[in-house]
Design a protein around this motif. Structure first.
Motif, PDB file in Angstrom:
ATOM      1  N   CYS A   1      -8.101   4.905   3.343  1.00 34.81           N
ATOM      2  CA  CYS A   1      -7.292   5.275   2.365  1.00 34.81           C
ATOM      3  C   CYS A   1      -7.376   6.970   2.392  1.00 34.81           C
ATOM      4  O   CYS A   1      -8.526   7.651   2.614  1.00 34.81           O
ATOM      5  CB  CYS A   1      -7.839   4.849   1.055  1.00 34.81           C
ATOM      6  N   ARG A   2      -6.271   7.425   1.808  1.00 38.66           N
ATOM      7  CA  ARG A   2      -6.543   8.967   1.798  1.00 38.66           C
ATOM      8  C   ARG A   2      -7.794   9.475   0.732  1.00 38.66           C
ATOM      9  O   ARG A   2      -8.406  10.458   0.974  1.00 38.66           O
ATOM     10  CB  ARG A   2      -5.153   9.456   1.382  1.00 38.66           C
ATOM     11  N   THR A   3      -7.995   8.502  -0.098  1.00 38.21           N
ATOM     12  CA  THR A   3      -9.292   8.829  -1.209  1.00 38.21           C
ATOM     13  C   THR A   3     -10.438   8.960  -0.563  1.00 38.21           C
ATOM     14  O   THR A   3     -11.235   9.722  -0.702  1.00 38.21           O
ATOM     15  CB  THR A   3      -9.155   7.507  -2.202  1.00 38.21           C
ATOM     16  N   ASP A   4     -10.638   8.215   0.735  1.00 31.54           N
ATOM     17  CA  ASP A   4     -12.055   8.403   1.589  1.00 31.54           C
ATOM     18  C   ASP A   4     -11.911   9.983   2.184  1.00 31.54           C
ATOM     19  O   ASP A   4     -13.069  10.460   2.130  1.00 31.54           O
ATOM     20  CB  ASP A   4     -11.509   7.308   2.876  1.00 31.54           C
ATOM     21  N   LEU A   5     -10.857  10.355   2.342  1.00 33.77           N
ATOM     22  CA  LEU A   5     -10.726  11.826   3.030  1.00 33.77           C
ATOM     23  C   LEU A   5     -11.058  12.650   1.765  1.00 33.77           C
ATOM     24  O   LEU A   5     -11.799  13.734   2.186  1.00 33.77           O
ATOM     25  CB  LEU A   5      -9.023  11.936   3.424  1.00 33.77           C
ATOM     26  N   HIS A   6     -10.657  12.564   0.575  1.00 37.97           N
ATOM     27  CA  HIS A   6     -11.073  13.107  -0.281  1.00 37.97           C
ATOM     28  C   HIS A   6     -12.568  13.042  -0.876  1.00 37.97           C
ATOM     29  O   HIS A   6     -12.977  14.140  -1.267  1.00 37.97           O
ATOM     30  CB  HIS A   6     -10.470  12.934  -1.682  1.00 37.97           C
ATOM     31  N   VAL A   7     -13.058  12.141  -0.451  1.00 41.62           N
ATOM     32  CA  VAL A   7     -14.517  11.741  -0.663  1.00 41.62           C
ATOM     33  C   VAL A   7     -15.193  12.403   0.411  1.00 41.62           C
ATOM     34  O   VAL A   7     -16.226  13.359   0.201  1.00 41.62           O
ATOM     35  CB  VAL A   7     -15.026  10.271  -0.752  1.00 41.62           C
ATOM     36  N   ALA A   8     -14.758  12.542   1.708  1.00 37.38           N
ATOM     37  CA  ALA A   8     -15.520  13.089   2.779  1.00 37.38           C
ATOM     38  C   ALA A   8     -15.063  14.650   2.645  1.00 37.38           C
ATOM     39  O   ALA A   8     -16.249  15.434   3.207  1.00 37.38           O
ATOM     40  CB  ALA A   8     -14.908  12.553   4.044  1.00 37.38           C
ATOM     41  N   GLU A   9     -14.327  15.023   2.318  1.00 36.36           N
ATOM     42  CA  GLU A   9     -13.919  16.720   2.253  1.00 36.36           C
ATOM     43  C   GLU A   9     -14.398  17.299   0.910  1.00 36.36           C
ATOM     44  O   GLU A   9     -14.361  18.381   0.728  1.00 36.36           O
ATOM     45  CB  GLU A   9     -12.418  16.998   2.466  1.00 36.36           C
ATOM     46  N   GLY A  10     -14.946  16.360  -0.391  1.00 35.89           N
ATOM     47  CA  GLY A  10     -15.150  17.256  -1.368  1.00 35.89           C
ATOM     48  C   GLY A  10     -14.149  17.381  -2.382  1.00 35.89           C
ATOM     49  O   GLY A  10     -14.476  17.906  -3.419  1.00 35.89           O
ATOM     50  N   ASP A  11     -13.042  17.002  -2.151  1.00 38.50           N
ATOM     51  CA  ASP A  11     -12.014  17.187  -3.252  1.00 38.50           C
ATOM     52  C   ASP A  11     -12.317  16.119  -4.255  1.00 38.50           C
ATOM     53  O   ASP A  11     -11.959  16.702  -5.618  1.00 38.50           O
ATOM     54  CB  ASP A  11     -10.744  16.505  -2.711  1.00 38.50           C
ATOM     55  N   LEU A  12     -12.963  15.092  -4.452  1.00 33.27           N
ATOM     56  CA  LEU A  12     -13.664  14.326  -5.130  1.00 33.27           C
ATOM     57  C   LEU A  12     -15.025  14.756  -5.143  1.00 33.27           C
ATOM     58  O   LEU A  12     -15.735  14.572  -4.252  1.00 33.27           O
ATOM     59  CB  LEU A  12     -13.704  12.699  -4.992  1.00 33.27           C
ATOM     60  N   PRO A  13     -15.737  14.842  -6.450  1.00 31.41           N
ATOM     61  CA  PRO A  13     -17.016  15.312  -6.487  1.00 31.41           C
ATOM     62  C   PRO A  13     -17.906  14.282  -6.178  1.00 31.41           C
ATOM     63  O   PRO A  13     -17.735  13.340  -6.649  1.00 31.41           O
ATOM     64  CB  PRO A  13     -17.315  15.829  -7.904  1.00 31.41           C
ATOM     65  N   PRO A  14     -18.974  14.467  -5.453  1.00 33.70           N
ATOM     66  CA  PRO A  14     -19.842  13.326  -5.131  1.00 33.70           C
ATOM     67  C   PRO A  14     -20.532  12.623  -6.334  1.00 33.70           C
ATOM     68  O   PRO A  14     -20.884  13.288  -7.299  1.00 33.70           O
ATOM     69  CB  PRO A  14     -21.015  13.861  -4.338  1.00 33.70           C
ATOM     70  N   HIS A  15     -20.342  11.437  -6.274  1.00 35.35           N
ATOM     71  CA  HIS A  15     -20.958  10.362  -7.378  1.00 35.35           C
ATOM     72  C   HIS A  15     -22.435   9.711  -6.802  1.00 35.35           C
ATOM     73  O   HIS A  15     -23.013   9.199  -7.557  1.00 35.35           O
ATOM     74  CB  HIS A  15     -20.018   9.335  -7.679  1.00 35.35           C
ATOM     75  N   ARG A  16     -22.466   9.798  -5.352  1.00 42.24           N
ATOM     76  CA  ARG A  16     -23.488   9.130  -5.033  1.00 42.24           C
ATOM     77  C   ARG A  16     -23.685   9.990  -3.640  1.00 42.24           C
ATOM     78  O   ARG A  16     -22.714  10.065  -2.804  1.00 42.24           O
ATOM     79  CB  ARG A  16     -23.089   7.725  -4.776  1.00 42.24           C
ATOM     80  N   SER A  17     -25.060  10.218  -2.983  1.00 44.20           N
ATOM     81  CA  SER A  17     -25.060  10.676  -2.142  1.00 44.20           C
ATOM     82  C   SER A  17     -26.432  10.242  -1.332  1.00 44.20           C
ATOM     83  O   SER A  17     -27.490  10.265  -1.871  1.00 44.20           O
ATOM     84  CB  SER A  17     -25.136  12.283  -2.100  1.00 44.20           C
ATOM     85  N   PRO A  18     -26.382  10.056   0.147  1.00 41.54           N
ATOM     86  CA  PRO A  18     -25.116   9.593   0.752  1.00 41.54           C
ATOM     87  C   PRO A  18     -24.424   8.560   0.244  1.00 41.54           C
ATOM     88  O   PRO A  18     -25.138   7.686  -0.169  1.00 41.54           O
ATOM     89  CB  PRO A  18     -25.736   9.728   2.140  1.00 41.54           C
TER      90      PRO A  18
END
Ligand SMILES: [Zn+2]
Ligand SMILES: [Zn+2]
Length: 337
Positions: free
Chosen positions: A45-62
């Motif tokens: 999903c495009r959201t995965d791209l937003h998670v990978a690129e940091g458009d969505l702030p990390p909620h859990r790492s890794p």
């Protein structure tokens, strides 16, 4: 300890820097209320791209991304009822709500401030195994194989909610801006409901796909459609498309923005973009009822799901291809078995 192949995001960054990292992780152990699922397909999903690129702030790492999982239940916690080992299960974006807040109590659990999401707050499906709270897993319709079902779990469900939020009147005209995984499923639902569909996208291959599925017209990303729109959905995460989409609306028309992330919207002109009761709306995830309704609809009206399969060990290529608009329909990761 049994281990599995997985991909994780530890340091989000531009996709060119390859923020996805191949790792081995212990196979997760399901909590009392969870299913352990062996992943058979996970759509990208495009959201995965937003998670990978940091458009969505990390909620859990890794975090292991991926929230469109089709798999087989291989174990479950003691408190789980209604699921058995061997069942086919679907895992989607929403995986927790509190059930007690004002939004949950009025049927808007998608707005729950305590909500948690697969592949963002918890590890997802870019792996050989994953866990999900049983109350948030979906029963899946027959008539589809695993690979073609996977994109229904976010692209399909969120597109369905976006279509409802766009309030398309019976027999109306629908404009679709951006024509990827979610749009190509949503277009089919709208067409089945008698809509006339216009597709606006920069990708020539996507315009072809739109026309082949039954769209009346397909043009460039910000091109003016040939007739005023009763409703429109913006799937492309591009705020610059909001003004042209609003000005393409007929009086009283509604534009729904489907994505979780949108680049900045330019200054709007009240007269040209909003007056005459044009509406601009966002779409926030989905309720479980949206998911069940959409999957029932997909069971009753078989959808043509365009997929581009990738082996799980090429997840980073799949994301890079999505970022560069090189994927037709939905990219789907398939673990070796
Ligand atoms: Zn709530
Ligand atoms: Zn998604």
């Amino acid at each position: 300890m049994e281990t599995m192949a997985a991909w994780e995001v530890a340091a989000p960054g531009p996709i060119a820097t390859r923020p996805l990292r191949a790792v081995r992780r212990p196979v997760p152990v399901p909590a009392a209320d969870e299913l352990l699922v062996r992943v058979r397909a996970c759509a990208v999903c495009r959201t995965d791209l937003h998670v990978a690129e940091g458009d969505l702030p990390p909620h859990r790492s890794p975090v292991i991304p991926g929230h469109q999982v089709v798999g087989e239940v291989t174990a479950h916690g003691d408190a789980v009822t209604g699921w058995a080992v061997g069942d086919r299960a679907g895992i989607a974006w929403l995986r927790h709500t509190d059930g007690t807040c004002v939004y949950c109590r009025r049927g808007q659990e998608n707005l729950c401030p305590a909500s948690r999401y697969t592949g963002w707050d918890a590890d997802g499906g870019y792996a050989e195994y994953t866990v999900v709270p049983a109350d948030y897993a979906y029963r899946l319709p027959d008539g589809y194989d695993d690979v073609h079902l996977a994109p229904l779990l976010c692209a399909g469900i969120i597109g369905y909610r976006a279509l409802r939020r766009a309030e398309l009147p019976a027999g109306g005209t629908l404009g679709i801006y951006g024509f990827g995984s979610s749009a190509h499923l949503t277009a089919q639902v709208a067409l089945a409901q008698g809509a006339t569909v216009y597709v606006m996208t920069r990708s020539a291959a996507a315009r072809e796909l739109g026309l082949s599925l039954g769209a009346t017209w397909a043009g460039g990303a910000d091109e003016q459609p040939p007739a005023p729109l009763d409703a429109a959905i913006l799937f492309a995460p591009v705020g610059d498309l909001v003004p042209p989409a609003l000005s393409a609306l007929d009086r009283g028309g509604t534009l729904a923005v489907a994505g979780i992330h949108l680049s900045d919207i330019p200054v709007l002109n009240y007269e040209r973009h909003l007056f005459q009761e044009r509406q601009l709306r966002s779409v926030a995830a989905n309720t479980r009822d949206d998911g069940r309704e959409f999957l029932a609809l997909a069971a009753a009206h078989p959808l043509s799901v365009t997929v581009t399969p990738y082996p799980l060990d090429r997840a980073d290529d799949a994301l890079a291809d999505l970022a560069a608009d090189r994927v037709e329909g939905a990219a789907v990761l398939i673990p070796r078995c």
